[in-house]
Write a protein that holds these residues in place. Sequence first.
Motif, PDB file in Angstrom:
ATOM      1  N   ASP A 187      -2.701   4.717   8.050  1.00 44.99           N
ATOM      2  CA  ASP A 187      -1.478   3.919   8.002  1.00 44.99           C
ATOM      3  C   ASP A 187      -1.348   2.952   9.178  1.00 44.99           C
ATOM      4  O   ASP A 187      -0.974   1.783   8.998  1.00 44.99           O
ATOM      5  CB  ASP A 187      -0.250   4.831   7.961  1.00 44.99           C
ATOM      6  CG  ASP A 187      -0.126   5.582   6.648  1.00 44.99           C
ATOM      7  OD1 ASP A 187      -0.953   5.339   5.739  1.00 44.99           O
ATOM      8  OD2 ASP A 187       0.794   6.413   6.532  1.00 44.99           O
ATOM      9  N   CYS A 236      -1.171  -4.127  -5.142  1.00 55.39           N
ATOM     10  CA  CYS A 236      -1.347  -2.826  -4.499  1.00 55.39           C
ATOM     11  C   CYS A 236      -2.795  -2.535  -4.136  1.00 55.39           C
ATOM     12  O   CYS A 236      -3.710  -2.699  -4.958  1.00 55.39           O
ATOM     13  CB  CYS A 236      -0.827  -1.722  -5.427  1.00 55.39           C
ATOM     14  SG  CYS A 236      -1.096  -0.049  -4.774  1.00 55.39           S
ATOM     15  N   LEU A 237      -2.982  -2.079  -2.911  1.00 56.67           N
ATOM     16  CA  LEU A 237      -4.221  -1.448  -2.473  1.00 56.67           C
ATOM     17  C   LEU A 237      -3.843  -0.039  -2.041  1.00 56.67           C
ATOM     18  O   LEU A 237      -2.986   0.134  -1.169  1.00 56.67           O
ATOM     19  CB  LEU A 237      -4.839  -2.198  -1.291  1.00 56.67           C
ATOM     20  CG  LEU A 237      -6.066  -1.542  -0.655  1.00 56.67           C
ATOM     21  CD1 LEU A 237      -7.259  -1.610  -1.598  1.00 56.67           C
ATOM     22  CD2 LEU A 237      -6.409  -2.206   0.678  1.00 56.67           C
ATOM     23  N   HIS A 238      -4.445   0.972  -2.628  1.00 56.95           N
ATOM     24  CA  HIS A 238      -4.048   2.348  -2.336  1.00 56.95           C
ATOM     25  C   HIS A 238      -4.390   2.724  -0.894  1.00 56.95           C
ATOM     26  O   HIS A 238      -5.513   2.493  -0.433  1.00 56.95           O
ATOM     27  CB  HIS A 238      -4.716   3.315  -3.316  1.00 56.95           C
ATOM     28  CG  HIS A 238      -4.133   3.238  -4.694  1.00 56.95           C
ATOM     29  ND1 HIS A 238      -4.607   2.367  -5.654  1.00 56.95           N
ATOM     30  CD2 HIS A 238      -3.084   3.891  -5.251  1.00 56.95           C
ATOM     31  CE1 HIS A 238      -3.888   2.508  -6.759  1.00 56.95           C
ATOM     32  NE2 HIS A 238      -2.959   3.418  -6.543  1.00 56.95           N
ATOM     33  N   GLY A 239      -3.421   3.297  -0.213  1.00 55.19           N
ATOM     34  CA  GLY A 239      -3.590   3.639   1.195  1.00 55.19           C
ATOM     35  C   GLY A 239      -4.602   4.737   1.453  1.00 55.19           C
ATOM     36  O   GLY A 239      -5.080   4.894   2.570  1.00 55.19           O
ATOM     37  N   HIS A 246      -7.478   4.816  -0.207  1.00 57.37           N
ATOM     38  CA  HIS A 246      -8.794   4.264  -0.545  1.00 57.37           C
ATOM     39  C   HIS A 246      -9.674   4.387   0.700  1.00 57.37           C
ATOM     40  O   HIS A 246      -9.274   3.972   1.792  1.00 57.37           O
ATOM     41  CB  HIS A 246      -8.644   2.805  -0.943  1.00 57.37           C
ATOM     42  CG  HIS A 246      -9.864   2.203  -1.577  1.00 57.37           C
ATOM     43  ND1 HIS A 246     -11.094   2.126  -0.940  1.00 57.37           N
ATOM     44  CD2 HIS A 246     -10.056   1.637  -2.802  1.00 57.37           C
ATOM     45  CE1 HIS A 246     -11.980   1.542  -1.735  1.00 57.37           C
ATOM     46  NE2 HIS A 246     -11.365   1.239  -2.866  1.00 57.37           N
ATOM     47  N   ALA A 281       0.846  -1.197   0.000  1.00 54.35           N
ATOM     48  CA  ALA A 281       0.000   0.000   0.000  1.00 54.35           C
ATOM     49  C   ALA A 281       0.875   1.239   0.000  1.00 54.35           C
ATOM     50  O   ALA A 281       1.983   1.239   0.539  1.00 54.35           O
ATOM     51  CB  ALA A 281      -0.927   0.016   1.219  1.00 54.35           C
ATOM     52  N   ASP A 282       0.378   2.296  -0.623  1.00 55.62           N
ATOM     53  CA  ASP A 282       1.047   3.592  -0.610  1.00 55.62           C
ATOM     54  C   ASP A 282       0.694   4.280   0.708  1.00 55.62           C
ATOM     55  O   ASP A 282      -0.487   4.480   1.010  1.00 55.62           O
ATOM     56  CB  ASP A 282       0.567   4.446  -1.789  1.00 55.62           C
ATOM     57  CG  ASP A 282       0.755   3.739  -3.124  1.00 55.62           C
ATOM     58  OD1 ASP A 282       1.619   2.844  -3.204  1.00 55.62           O
ATOM     59  OD2 ASP A 282       0.046   4.080  -4.084  1.00 55.62           O
ATOM     60  N   LEU A 333      -0.179  -5.677   5.856  1.00 52.80           N
ATOM     61  CA  LEU A 333       0.669  -5.503   4.684  1.00 52.80           C
ATOM     62  C   LEU A 333       1.944  -6.330   4.767  1.00 52.80           C
ATOM     63  O   LEU A 333       2.479  -6.558   5.841  1.00 52.80           O
ATOM     64  CB  LEU A 333       1.057  -4.023   4.533  1.00 52.80           C
ATOM     65  CG  LEU A 333      -0.076  -3.016   4.388  1.00 52.80           C
ATOM     66  CD1 LEU A 333       0.496  -1.598   4.355  1.00 52.80           C
ATOM     67  CD2 LEU A 333      -0.914  -3.295   3.148  1.00 52.80           C
ATOM     68  N   ALA A 346      -9.984   1.133   2.583  1.00 60.70           N
ATOM     69  CA  ALA A 346      -8.761   0.322   2.567  1.00 60.70           C
ATOM     70  C   ALA A 346      -8.683  -0.645   3.746  1.00 60.70           C
ATOM     71  O   ALA A 346      -8.366  -1.827   3.568  1.00 60.70           O
ATOM     72  CB  ALA A 346      -7.541   1.234   2.546  1.00 60.70           C
ATOM     73  N   CYS A 355       5.277  -1.785   1.911  1.00 60.47           N
ATOM     74  CA  CYS A 355       4.632  -0.476   1.804  1.00 60.47           C
ATOM     75  C   CYS A 355       5.516   0.474   1.005  1.00 60.47           C
ATOM     76  O   CYS A 355       6.712   0.259   0.851  1.00 60.47           O
ATOM     77  CB  CYS A 355       4.337   0.100   3.183  1.00 60.47           C
ATOM     78  SG  CYS A 355       5.820   0.570   4.126  1.00 60.47           S
ATOM     79  N   LEU A 375      -3.578   0.032   8.677  1.00 65.31           N
ATOM     80  CA  LEU A 375      -3.249  -0.773   7.493  1.00 65.31           C
ATOM     81  C   LEU A 375      -2.049  -1.685   7.719  1.00 65.31           C
ATOM     82  O   LEU A 375      -2.018  -2.823   7.235  1.00 65.31           O
ATOM     83  CB  LEU A 375      -2.946   0.140   6.305  1.00 65.31           C
ATOM     84  CG  LEU A 375      -4.075   0.960   5.704  1.00 65.31           C
ATOM     85  CD1 LEU A 375      -3.526   1.890   4.622  1.00 65.31           C
ATOM     86  CD2 LEU A 375      -5.139   0.052   5.107  1.00 65.31           C
TER      87      LEU A 375
END
Length: 238
Positions: free
Chosen positions: A19, A218-221, A223, A10-11, A26, A226, A29, A22
């Motif tokens: 964050d 990838c899952l965008h942070g 989102h 994730a970004d 993960l 998320a 990252c 998340l």
Amino acid sequence: MQKLKININADVGEMAGQDKALMPYLQSCNIATGGHIGDNQSILATLELAKKNNVKIGAHPSYPDKENFGRVRPEITDEFLKASLEVQLLNFYSIADQNNAEVHHIKPHGALYHDLVNDKNKAELFLSVLDEIDVKTSIYTLKGGFLDTLGQKTHKIYHEGFIDRRYTADLNLVNRKKENALISEPKEVWKQLKSMHFDNTIIVDTGEKRHITAETYCLHGDHPKAVEILKFIHTQIK
């Protein structure tokens, strides 16, 4: 929490406020290096969070474009872009070194990510920056793009799939301006990840099935769902 064997990234470090929630889900990252957002304080805080959760650390450089969050190609010279990337990466690596944080990979952000896939000159410029600052780090990018084919000569490449974005028939991402660009429901995100990882296929925006290869997803942070999505994926895989 037991880590999943599937490399979901994730970004992060993008001030999205998710964050901490998340990180436990993960494997890796990508931390914003200040081009599109972020500063030394956010970099340090996110590095520490990743270390605490045993998450592989990546640098997430971008076009120097905070106004558009790095998602629009700015009208800048190659020299200006090169200088910006050098500053972003040298600063990121310096902070990481000072805090005993190993940098596992580099993943470009937003418009830069796509330009490095589709523009040979931009990919060569990016790789020349890594060479000049003596960075041998792995790279996350789409399979078959210029950054992939050119970067394989000097770097380990991890092919990336996007589980929260729709794909076009040529395996590029649907433009964010279109309504169907983002996948929002956890069940649909899981369906796409499952298809990518276990069957190496994906249903594109035309409804057709395409072959796809990826080693990280990838899952965008930023989102909005998320955390909910990652919890659902974790449950399904277990």
